[in-house]
Design a protein around this motif. Structure first.
Motif, PDB file in Angstrom:
ATOM      1  N   GLU A 187       0.822  -1.197   0.000  1.00  0.00           N
ATOM      2  CA  GLU A 187       0.000   0.000   0.000  1.00  0.00           C
ATOM      3  C   GLU A 187       0.864   1.257   0.000  1.00  0.00           C
ATOM      4  O   GLU A 187       0.572   2.232  -0.711  1.00  0.00           O
ATOM      5  CB  GLU A 187      -0.916  -0.002   1.223  1.00  0.00           C
ATOM      6  N   ILE A 188       1.942   1.255   0.777  1.00  0.00           N
ATOM      7  CA  ILE A 188       2.865   2.395   0.775  1.00  0.00           C
ATOM      8  C   ILE A 188       3.435   2.602  -0.629  1.00  0.00           C
ATOM      9  O   ILE A 188       3.529   3.732  -1.126  1.00  0.00           O
ATOM     10  CB  ILE A 188       3.989   2.178   1.797  1.00  0.00           C
ATOM     11  N   ALA A 189       3.818   1.498  -1.253  1.00  0.00           N
ATOM     12  CA  ALA A 189       4.390   1.595  -2.599  1.00  0.00           C
ATOM     13  C   ALA A 189       3.378   2.175  -3.587  1.00  0.00           C
ATOM     14  O   ALA A 189       3.713   3.067  -4.385  1.00  0.00           O
ATOM     15  CB  ALA A 189       4.858   0.223  -3.056  1.00  0.00           C
ATOM     16  N   ARG A 190       2.142   1.719  -3.549  1.00  0.00           N
ATOM     17  CA  ARG A 190       1.121   2.250  -4.451  1.00  0.00           C
ATOM     18  C   ARG A 190       0.849   3.720  -4.163  1.00  0.00           C
ATOM     19  O   ARG A 190       0.684   4.535  -5.077  1.00  0.00           O
ATOM     20  CB  ARG A 190      -0.173   1.444  -4.326  1.00  0.00           C
ATOM     21  N   ARG A 191       0.796   4.074  -2.871  1.00  0.00           N
ATOM     22  CA  ARG A 191       0.451   5.439  -2.493  1.00  0.00           C
ATOM     23  C   ARG A 191       1.466   6.439  -3.022  1.00  0.00           C
ATOM     24  O   ARG A 191       1.102   7.541  -3.427  1.00  0.00           O
ATOM     25  CB  ARG A 191       0.361   5.544  -0.969  1.00  0.00           C
ATOM     26  N   TYR A 192       2.729   6.048  -3.022  1.00  0.00           N
ATOM     27  CA  TYR A 192       3.771   6.988  -3.418  1.00  0.00           C
ATOM     28  C   TYR A 192       4.345   6.714  -4.805  1.00  0.00           C
ATOM     29  O   TYR A 192       5.403   7.235  -5.152  1.00  0.00           O
ATOM     30  CB  TYR A 192       4.887   6.993  -2.371  1.00  0.00           C
ATOM     31  N   GLY A 193       3.653   5.909  -5.594  1.00  0.00           N
ATOM     32  CA  GLY A 193       4.010   5.789  -6.996  1.00  0.00           C
ATOM     33  C   GLY A 193       5.091   4.792  -7.340  1.00  0.00           C
ATOM     34  O   GLY A 193       5.688   4.893  -8.412  1.00  0.00           O
ATOM     35  N   TYR A 194       5.331   3.808  -6.483  1.00  0.00           N
ATOM     36  CA  TYR A 194       6.295   2.739  -6.817  1.00  0.00           C
ATOM     37  C   TYR A 194       5.503   1.568  -7.396  1.00  0.00           C
ATOM     38  O   TYR A 194       5.286   0.536  -6.754  1.00  0.00           O
ATOM     39  CB  TYR A 194       7.074   2.323  -5.563  1.00  0.00           C
ATOM     40  N   PHE A 195       5.050   1.754  -8.622  1.00  0.00           N
ATOM     41  CA  PHE A 195       4.127   0.785  -9.213  1.00  0.00           C
ATOM     42  C   PHE A 195       4.808  -0.507  -9.660  1.00  0.00           C
ATOM     43  O   PHE A 195       4.115  -1.486  -9.970  1.00  0.00           O
ATOM     44  CB  PHE A 195       3.393   1.429 -10.391  1.00  0.00           C
ATOM     45  N   ASP A 196       6.126  -0.529  -9.720  1.00  0.00           N
ATOM     46  CA  ASP A 196       6.839  -1.751 -10.095  1.00  0.00           C
ATOM     47  C   ASP A 196       7.394  -2.487  -8.871  1.00  0.00           C
ATOM     48  O   ASP A 196       8.178  -3.426  -9.013  1.00  0.00           O
ATOM     49  CB  ASP A 196       7.998  -1.409 -11.043  1.00  0.00           C
ATOM     50  N   LEU A 242     -10.697  24.561 -14.349  1.00  0.00           N
ATOM     51  CA  LEU A 242     -10.576  23.299 -13.627  1.00  0.00           C
ATOM     52  C   LEU A 242      -9.139  23.035 -13.182  1.00  0.00           C
ATOM     53  O   LEU A 242      -8.911  22.409 -12.141  1.00  0.00           O
ATOM     54  CB  LEU A 242     -11.077  22.151 -14.500  1.00  0.00           C
ATOM     55  N   ARG A 243      -8.185  23.519 -13.944  1.00  0.00           N
ATOM     56  CA  ARG A 243      -6.784  23.285 -13.567  1.00  0.00           C
ATOM     57  C   ARG A 243      -6.406  24.025 -12.282  1.00  0.00           C
ATOM     58  O   ARG A 243      -5.403  23.703 -11.660  1.00  0.00           O
ATOM     59  CB  ARG A 243      -5.860  23.697 -14.712  1.00  0.00           C
ATOM     60  N   ARG A 244      -7.215  24.979 -11.863  1.00  0.00           N
ATOM     61  CA  ARG A 244      -6.951  25.639 -10.580  1.00  0.00           C
ATOM     62  C   ARG A 244      -7.149  24.695  -9.399  1.00  0.00           C
ATOM     63  O   ARG A 244      -6.636  24.944  -8.304  1.00  0.00           O
ATOM     64  CB  ARG A 244      -7.877  26.848 -10.410  1.00  0.00           C
ATOM     65  N   PHE A 245      -7.908  23.629  -9.610  1.00  0.00           N
ATOM     66  CA  PHE A 245      -8.121  22.658  -8.532  1.00  0.00           C
ATOM     67  C   PHE A 245      -6.924  21.728  -8.354  1.00  0.00           C
ATOM     68  O   PHE A 245      -6.817  21.050  -7.335  1.00  0.00           O
ATOM     69  CB  PHE A 245      -9.364  21.806  -8.815  1.00  0.00           C
ATOM     70  N   VAL A 246      -6.050  21.663  -9.349  1.00  0.00           N
ATOM     71  CA  VAL A 246      -4.911  20.735  -9.309  1.00  0.00           C
ATOM     72  C   VAL A 246      -3.783  21.369  -8.496  1.00  0.00           C
ATOM     73  O   VAL A 246      -3.309  22.455  -8.821  1.00  0.00           O
ATOM     74  CB  VAL A 246      -4.430  20.396 -10.730  1.00  0.00           C
ATOM     75  N   THR A 247      -3.335  20.671  -7.449  1.00  0.00           N
ATOM     76  CA  THR A 247      -2.304  21.216  -6.552  1.00  0.00           C
ATOM     77  C   THR A 247      -0.921  20.656  -6.830  1.00  0.00           C
ATOM     78  O   THR A 247       0.016  20.956  -6.096  1.00  0.00           O
ATOM     79  CB  THR A 247      -2.683  20.926  -5.089  1.00  0.00           C
ATOM     80  N   GLN A 256      -0.531   9.469  -4.056  1.00  0.00           N
ATOM     81  CA  GLN A 256      -1.940   9.119  -4.168  1.00  0.00           C
ATOM     82  C   GLN A 256      -2.829  10.063  -3.366  1.00  0.00           C
ATOM     83  O   GLN A 256      -3.966  10.345  -3.744  1.00  0.00           O
ATOM     84  CB  GLN A 256      -2.165   7.677  -3.697  1.00  0.00           C
ATOM     85  N   ARG A 257      -2.320  10.592  -2.250  1.00  0.00           N
ATOM     86  CA  ARG A 257      -3.124  11.496  -1.444  1.00  0.00           C
ATOM     87  C   ARG A 257      -3.505  12.754  -2.212  1.00  0.00           C
ATOM     88  O   ARG A 257      -4.601  13.302  -2.014  1.00  0.00           O
ATOM     89  CB  ARG A 257      -2.375  11.863  -0.161  1.00  0.00           C
ATOM     90  N   LYS A 258      -2.614  13.229  -3.077  1.00  0.00           N
ATOM     91  CA  LYS A 258      -2.917  14.412  -3.880  1.00  0.00           C
ATOM     92  C   LYS A 258      -4.002  14.112  -4.908  1.00  0.00           C
ATOM     93  O   LYS A 258      -4.795  14.996  -5.255  1.00  0.00           O
ATOM     94  CB  LYS A 258      -1.653  14.928  -4.550  1.00  0.00           C
ATOM     95  N   VAL A 259      -4.037  12.879  -5.386  1.00  0.00           N
ATOM     96  CA  VAL A 259      -5.097  12.482  -6.321  1.00  0.00           C
ATOM     97  C   VAL A 259      -6.439  12.449  -5.601  1.00  0.00           C
ATOM     98  O   VAL A 259      -7.451  12.954  -6.104  1.00  0.00           O
ATOM     99  CB  VAL A 259      -4.774  11.109  -6.945  1.00  0.00           C
ATOM    100  N   PHE A 260      -6.461  11.851  -4.399  1.00  0.00           N
ATOM    101  CA  PHE A 260      -7.698  11.830  -3.615  1.00  0.00           C
ATOM    102  C   PHE A 260      -8.139  13.243  -3.260  1.00  0.00           C
ATOM    103  O   PHE A 260      -9.341  13.553  -3.237  1.00  0.00           O
ATOM    104  CB  PHE A 260      -7.503  11.008  -2.347  1.00  0.00           C
ATOM    105  N   ASP A 261      -7.165  14.093  -2.945  1.00  0.00           N
ATOM    106  CA  ASP A 261      -7.476  15.479  -2.602  1.00  0.00           C
ATOM    107  C   ASP A 261      -8.120  16.198  -3.778  1.00  0.00           C
ATOM    108  O   ASP A 261      -9.084  16.960  -3.618  1.00  0.00           O
ATOM    109  CB  ASP A 261      -6.200  16.188  -2.164  1.00  0.00           C
TER     110      ASP A 261
END
Length: 615
Positions: A187-196, A242-247, A256-261
């Motif tokens: 889960e940590i790996a997925r959350r922070y983008g270590y998809f491999d 809409l791009r103003r919502f992207v942080t 992943q937290r930024k995606v959920f946000d």
């Protein structure tokens, strides 16, 4: 010849051979025997159905999760009501039960249990199976070998996992904890983008005779992916808005937290009925994760109404309208009408989202207000603009209003025109809801509001004054399903001519949200005729304890104290005490209070009724 049976065949030369006929007696005897066998079988089947077997299973020696897992593994428990049971099947399941018990206990660290099994046959097809279990000594963790390699090995989140895994040396080894450790890493790996990322080694060596287990987990994080291009699939708002919502920016490390946000921000914006974000790891160049945001439009025009009752206002009603998308840049239009026996208000606002549309907006407002409590009455026309943004967790609002008021206090009528700048700070936090209730019920949280405003004749106003107001409320939930509620309000005014200060800007006390036991705005400094005219300052505090007694019902006890006054010394402090009941309705707590004005001669009682969220 009879012993050789009856055959039909051909002669060696291929012509049909001679046939033999059955005698009538032999045929009759065969039919009788077949009929008797069939009748006997049918009778046995009917007897078996009449004597359908049942099994009662008892497990002793273990409780809780262990017992639940044992019963789930026991085949004899799962099949105890099967109508096709036979004595042979029951005995076989009983012989298999001890091994099934052992397998059920292993995930909890018990590898050497002793199982005493008993099976008795009772009358009328009832069988009783009893299993007395001694789980024995548990297996404990002896060594832990956790190794993390790859690009993310030195990151805080992976180092924290290594320092605080779900188990430590000396703990009872349980399979759920071991599986959780692996899931947490993934889960940590997925959350922070270590998809491999992948497990290179994951094993447990159990030594039942030594009651020890050695755990090995080797994890390779692989490379960290980065955010790719964000595309929006919709046709109602400008992509630039809409791009103003992207942080986050393209090329930044994936989180992943930024995606959920982003998903939460778009969902809570009011523009959309459904927000889907589809990620595509590896489809972008050089380990990028493109995001496709699919937006389904919500209702453009929204209407609402509400009914209520409060001792301060009497029956009240609210009508609301909102146009959520005036244009493709997300502008909004809101209108609200509030009606009651004491206070009427109509407000409109045109809202323009700014750089960060989650928190920043520019508002243009116009409002009409009319209020006529027993002590005063006024009519106000207001027009103005305000800018709201977030500053360190606070909503900060700068405003400039044109304020015209026609008011009457203690028989004296005045009109006042003010050019009124000011600033407010608001902060609110409401945490979890209690089990068994619904609606906007905050188990704990707080709300703080600060307002500074003032004006001068140099700005075109009829008088000069400066005023500060502060309001706060704290709700603290207790483990006993009780709540402590603290409330405070304070204000202070410096004014050149108090007689010209509009009634809406004077301080009064008393009422449901002030000092219970007293009527709405019935407390404050008085003139020579004994009539309440309001004050320059205000100080009110309240302590309340609520205790849930049954489901959504609570009882409360409280004490309120304070007053409005013109000087910080010599003024009377009014006190109200009492109790009440609370019902947590779908629209918020309904409060019925009986309060005693202990500071008044004769100690009069007053009933207070109000509905709405605590925060």
């Amino acid at each position: 010849m009879a012993g050789k049976g009856i055959r039909a065949g051909k002669a060696r030369n291929g012509s049909p051979g001679p046939r033999r006929r059955l005698s009538t007696g032999v045929l009759r005897r065969g039919l009788c025997e077949a009929f008797l066998v069939t009748a006997l079988l049918l009778g046995l089947a009917g007897h078996a159905r009449a004597q359908e077997l049942r099994v009662e299973v008892t497990v002793e020696g273990v409780e809780g999760a262990l017992k639940k897992n044992v019963l789930a593994h026991l085949e004899i428990e799962r099949e105890k009501d099967n109508p096709r049971l036979t004595p042979a099947i029951i005995r076989q399941m009983h012989r298999d039960a001890p091994e099934q018990v052992r397998r059920a206990l292993e995930p909890f660290g018990y590898y050497s249990p002793e199982v005493k099994a008993e099976l008795r046959r009772e009358k009328e097809g009832l069988w009783r199976a009893r299993y007395l279990i001694d789980p024995g000594k548990p297996v404990r963790v002896r060594t832990i070998d956790i190794a993390i390699t790859g690009e993310g090995a030195g990151e805080t989140y992976f180092r924290h996992f290594r320092a605080t895994p779900p188990f430590k040396a000396g703990d009872v080894f349980t399979d759920p904890a071991y599986r959780k450790a692996k899931r947490d890493l993934e889960e940590i790996a997925r959350r922070y983008g270590y998809f491999d990322a992948k497990m290179t080694v994951h094993r447990v060596k159990v030594y039942p005779g030594e009651y020890r287990a050695d755990i090995t987990i080797h994890f390779d994080t692989g490379p960290r992916y980065r955010f790719g291009e964000v595309t929006f699939k919709q046709n109602i708002l400008k992509d630039g808005f809409l791009r103003r919502f992207v942080t986050f920016a393209e090329g930044q490390p994936y989180d992943q937290r930024k995606v959920f946000d982003l998903q939460d921000a778009l969902s809570n914006s009011g523009y959309f009925s459904l927000v889907e974000i589809r990620r595509h790891p590896g489809e972008g160049p050089d380990l990028e994760v493109p995001l496709e945001v699919v937006l389904h439009p919500g209702k453009r025009n929204k209407y609402g109404f509400g009914l209520g009752y409060g001792t301060d206002t009497g029956p009240r009603g609210t009508l609301r309208y909102e146009n959520t998308r005036v244009n493709r840049w997300g502008h909004r239009l809101r209108a609200e009408l509030k009606l009651s026996a004491v206070r009427n208000e109509f407000t409109t606002a045109y809202i323009i989202p700014m750089r960060n549309p989650r928190t920043d907006h520019l508002d243009f407002t116009a409002a009409y207000r009319r209020e006529n409590p027993e002590t005063s009455k006024y009519e106000t026309l207001l027009g103005g603009t305000s800018f709201t943004h977030m500053r360190r967790g606070w909503f900060e609002t700068f405003y400039l209003n044109l304020h015209y008021e026609d008011f009457e206090v203690a028989g004296e009528s005045e009109q006042s025109f003010l050019v009124l700048p000011g600033v407010t700070w608001t902060r609110r936090k409401a945490e979890d809801r209690r089990a068994g209730v619904s609606g906007p019920y905050a188990a704990s949280g707080y709300r703080v509001f600060l307002d500074l405003k003032g004006t001068s004749e140099y700005l075109g106003s009829d008088l000069a004054f400066a005023q500060a107001t502060a309001r706060g409320k704290l709700v603290y939930g207790l483990d006993s399903f009780g709540q402590v509620i603290l409330r405070a309000e304070a204000g202070s005014t410096a004014v050149s001519d108090f007689a010209e200060l509009p009634a809406s800007l004077r301080f009064f006390a008393g009422g449901d949200q002030s000092i219970r036991g007293f009527a709405y705005k019935s407390l404050g400094p008085r003139n020579e005729a004994g009539e309440v005219v309001g004050g320059k300052h205000l100080l009110v505090g309240s302590f309340e304890y609520d205790q849930r007694v049954y489901k959504a019902w609570s009882v409360a006890a409280f004490v309120d104290a304070g007053n409005a006054f013109n000087a910080f010394s010599g003024e009377k402090v009014n006190v109200g005490v009492g109790g009440g009941i609370r019902w947590i309705s779908p629209v918020g707590p309904l409060r019925l209070d009986l309060a005693n004005a202990v500071s008044e001669p004769g100690n009069p009682w007053r009933v207070h009724v109000s509905v709405g969220p605590e925060l």
